[in-house]
Design a protein around this motif. Structure first.
Motif, mmCIF file in Angstrom:
data_model
loop_
_atom_site.group_PDB
_atom_site.id
_atom_site.type_symbol
_atom_site.label_atom_id
_atom_site.label_comp_id
_atom_site.label_asym_id
_atom_site.label_seq_id
_atom_site.Cartn_x
_atom_site.Cartn_y
_atom_site.Cartn_z
ATOM 1 N N PRO A 207 0.833 -1.211 0.000
ATOM 2 C CA PRO A 207 0.000 0.000 0.000
ATOM 3 C C PRO A 207 0.863 1.255 0.000
ATOM 4 N N ALA A 208 0.373 2.307 -0.629
ATOM 5 C CA ALA A 208 1.154 3.542 -0.751
ATOM 6 C C ALA A 208 1.558 4.093 0.611
ATOM 7 N N ALA A 209 0.668 4.004 1.590
ATOM 8 C CA ALA A 209 0.964 4.544 2.916
ATOM 9 C C ALA A 209 2.151 3.818 3.556
ATOM 10 N N ILE A 210 2.224 2.503 3.348
ATOM 11 C CA ILE A 210 3.331 1.734 3.924
ATOM 12 C C ILE A 210 4.626 2.062 3.198
ATOM 13 N N ASN A 211 4.571 2.187 1.869
ATOM 14 C CA ASN A 211 5.785 2.560 1.131
ATOM 15 C C ASN A 211 6.290 3.948 1.538
ATOM 16 N N MET A 212 5.354 4.859 1.800
ATOM 17 C CA MET A 212 5.764 6.194 2.256
ATOM 18 C C MET A 212 6.442 6.110 3.620
ATOM 19 N N THR A 213 5.927 5.225 4.477
ATOM 20 C CA THR A 213 6.545 5.039 5.788
ATOM 21 C C THR A 213 7.948 4.472 5.649
ATOM 22 N N VAL A 214 8.126 3.529 4.732
ATOM 23 C CA VAL A 214 9.439 2.912 4.524
ATOM 24 C C VAL A 214 10.424 3.936 3.964
ATOM 25 N N VAL A 215 9.973 4.773 3.039
ATOM 26 C CA VAL A 215 10.836 5.833 2.511
ATOM 27 C C VAL A 215 11.228 6.785 3.641
ATOM 28 N N TYR A 216 10.268 7.103 4.493
ATOM 29 C CA TYR A 216 10.547 7.950 5.652
ATOM 30 C C TYR A 216 11.615 7.304 6.535
ATOM 31 N N LEU A 217 11.462 6.002 6.811
ATOM 32 C CA LEU A 217 12.445 5.291 7.640
ATOM 33 C C LEU A 217 13.836 5.350 7.023
ATOM 34 N N GLY A 218 13.900 5.182 5.712
ATOM 35 C CA GLY A 218 15.195 5.150 5.045
ATOM 36 C C GLY A 218 15.892 6.493 5.021
ATOM 37 N N LEU A 219 15.124 7.575 4.881
ATOM 38 C CA LEU A 219 15.735 8.891 4.719
ATOM 39 C C LEU A 219 15.884 9.657 6.035
ATOM 40 N N PHE A 220 14.899 9.555 6.899
ATOM 41 C CA PHE A 220 14.899 10.426 8.074
ATOM 42 C C PHE A 220 15.555 9.790 9.300
ATOM 43 N N PRO A 221 14.979 8.768 9.944
ATOM 44 C CA PRO A 221 15.662 8.210 11.123
ATOM 45 C C PRO A 221 17.031 7.613 10.806
ATOM 46 N N THR A 222 17.223 7.145 9.577
ATOM 47 C CA THR A 222 18.493 6.506 9.227
ATOM 48 C C THR A 222 19.602 7.510 8.947
ATOM 49 N N LEU A 223 19.253 8.718 8.496
ATOM 50 C CA LEU A 223 20.282 9.663 8.058
ATOM 51 C C LEU A 223 20.376 10.934 8.899
ATOM 52 N N ILE A 224 19.281 11.649 9.033
ATOM 53 C CA ILE A 224 19.328 12.997 9.608
ATOM 54 C C ILE A 224 19.896 13.030 11.023
ATOM 55 N N PRO A 225 19.516 12.086 11.924
ATOM 56 C CA PRO A 225 20.076 12.158 13.281
ATOM 57 C C PRO A 225 21.604 12.098 13.324
ATOM 58 N N TYR A 226 22.226 11.394 12.363
ATOM 59 C CA TYR A 226 23.692 11.351 12.317
ATOM 60 C C TYR A 226 24.263 12.760 12.192
ATOM 61 N N PHE A 227 23.684 13.543 11.297
ATOM 62 C CA PHE A 227 24.175 14.890 11.078
ATOM 63 C C PHE A 227 23.885 15.776 12.290
ATOM 64 N N CYS A 228 22.718 15.559 12.908
ATOM 65 C CA CYS A 228 22.363 16.338 14.100
ATOM 66 C C CYS A 228 23.335 16.076 15.240
ATOM 67 N N ILE A 229 23.608 14.795 15.509
ATOM 68 C CA ILE A 229 24.506 14.454 16.618
ATOM 69 C C ILE A 229 25.944 14.877 16.305
ATOM 70 N N ALA A 230 26.328 14.766 15.033
ATOM 71 C CA ALA A 230 27.667 15.229 14.650
ATOM 72 C C ALA A 230 27.803 16.727 14.921
ATOM 73 N N TYR A 231 26.746 17.495 14.612
ATOM 74 C CA TYR A 231 26.769 18.942 14.851
ATOM 75 C C TYR A 231 26.858 19.244 16.344
ATOM 76 N N VAL A 232 26.012 18.578 17.139
ATOM 77 C CA VAL A 232 26.001 18.830 18.586
ATOM 78 C C VAL A 232 27.331 18.415 19.208
ATOM 79 N N THR A 233 27.867 17.272 18.759
ATOM 80 C CA THR A 233 29.151 16.804 19.283
ATOM 81 C C THR A 233 30.253 17.833 19.040
ATOM 82 N N SER A 234 30.215 18.461 17.880
ATOM 83 C CA SER A 234 31.234 19.470 17.562
ATOM 84 C C SER A 234 31.117 20.701 18.452
ATOM 85 N N LYS A 235 29.927 20.903 19.045
ATOM 86 C CA LYS A 235 29.701 22.087 19.870
ATOM 87 C C LYS A 235 29.870 21.830 21.365
ATOM 88 N N VAL A 236 29.424 20.638 21.836
ATOM 89 C CA VAL A 236 29.412 20.414 23.284
ATOM 90 C C VAL A 236 30.196 19.182 23.722
#
Length: 298
Positions: A207-236
């Motif tokens: 179903p389209a809703a499930i595929n959208m969730t999987v795309v979300y999983l692949g792009l957002f929780p898998t990638l963005i937090p790495y950059f966020c924590i890398a940024y915070v680590t560089s500061k604190v």
């Protein structure tokens, strides 16, 4: 003030996105097998990372380090993601997030034996308390007091991720946090190509809703937090940057309640509180090991 606000936003994004992955996996499992879900999620993430690597002009690793990169990618991503998806077939999203929070304890114990780091008395007491909490979660995740095999499988994933954290420190110094993460995620994805047969059909019939969730999983929780924590680590610094990640289970339980209407049992809540108390005690005494958790993923 602007810098402080950026740090707060980065913290919030990391915690919320990682927390949302646990209920997101439960949604993906409504159609995908655990193996296909893990593969497609890492494939999507790998494509995003390749784009980033090209833009950031990240070079190739040294040939002599490639075998280690593959081993660590297998442990930290292939094993972790597959075990988490298999476990969440029978374990609630909130309980799964609490089980994954034991990663710092596994890391500290492994570092004690392999890196000759010291765990003090309080750390060992914290470990015992945390695993008592895990045992309570284990017998309280279902409708009856039975040992849940899914809990064991998720703990295997947490152990794999712990090994990744402990043995990566030497290579982080050589390559830096983001390049090494790119290398290991790509390596972990290659191992999961074993599950490629049938994936196309699964994607086409989902179903389209499930595929959208999987795309979300692949792009957002898998990638963005790495950059966020890398940024915070560089500061604190890494220790302070990663301390906030212990909020992840609380938000995972909240998001699962709002998204999936999963209501945690009293037993799970009690076990979760004990687990987080134990992890907190262990973390306080093993700062050096837990600095590796700047690379934490879900």
């Amino acid at each position: 003030m602007k810098g402080k606000m950026k740090i707060i936003i980065a913290y919030a994004l990391a915690v919320l996105l990682w927390a949302s992955a646990f209920p997101g996996i439960r949604v993906g499992l409504e159609h995908y097998s655990p193996e296909h879900l893990s593969l497609v999620r890492l494939l999507i993430g790998s494509i995003g990372l390749l784009v980033f690597a090209f833009i950031a002009k990240i070079g190739l690793p040294r040939l002599k380090d490639v075998p280690v990169i593959f081993v660590l990618g297998f442990l930290g991503f292939s094993v972790y993601h597959t075990a988490l998806s298999i476990g969440e077939q029978t374990v609630s999203a909130g309980a799964a997030s609490l089980l994954v929070s034991t990663t710092p304890i596994f890391s500290a114990i492994l570092a004690t034996f392999f890196l000759k780091e010291r765990m003090r008395g309080l750390s060992w007491i914290g470990s015992v308390i945390a695993f008592l909490g895990v045992f309570i979660i284990m017998i309280g995740t279902g409708d009856s007091f039975v040992l849940e095999m899914g809990v064991f499988i998720i703990l295997i994933g947490a152990l794999g991720e712990s090994m990744y954290f402990v043995f990566q420190s030497h290579y982080l110094k050589q390559y830096g946090f983001l390049p090494f993460t790119v290398y290991t995620i790509l390596a972990g994805t290659i191992f999961l190509l074993l599950f490629l047969p049938g994936l196309g059909s699964a994607i086409a019939t989902a179903p389209a809703a499930i595929n959208m969730t999987v795309v979300y999983l692949g792009l957002f929780p898998t990638l963005i937090p790495y950059f966020c924590i890398a940024y915070v680590t560089s500061k604190v610094g890494a220790s302070e940057a990663t301390s906030v990640l212990y909020l992840t289970p609380a938000f995972a339980i909240l998001i699962a309640w709002l998204w999936l209407e999963e209501v945690p049992t009293i037993i799970t809540i009690v076990g979760g509180i004990l687990t987080l108390i134990g992890v907190g005690m262990t973390n306080k005494q093993t700062i050096h090991v837990n600095e590796s958790l700047a690379n934490h993923s879900t």
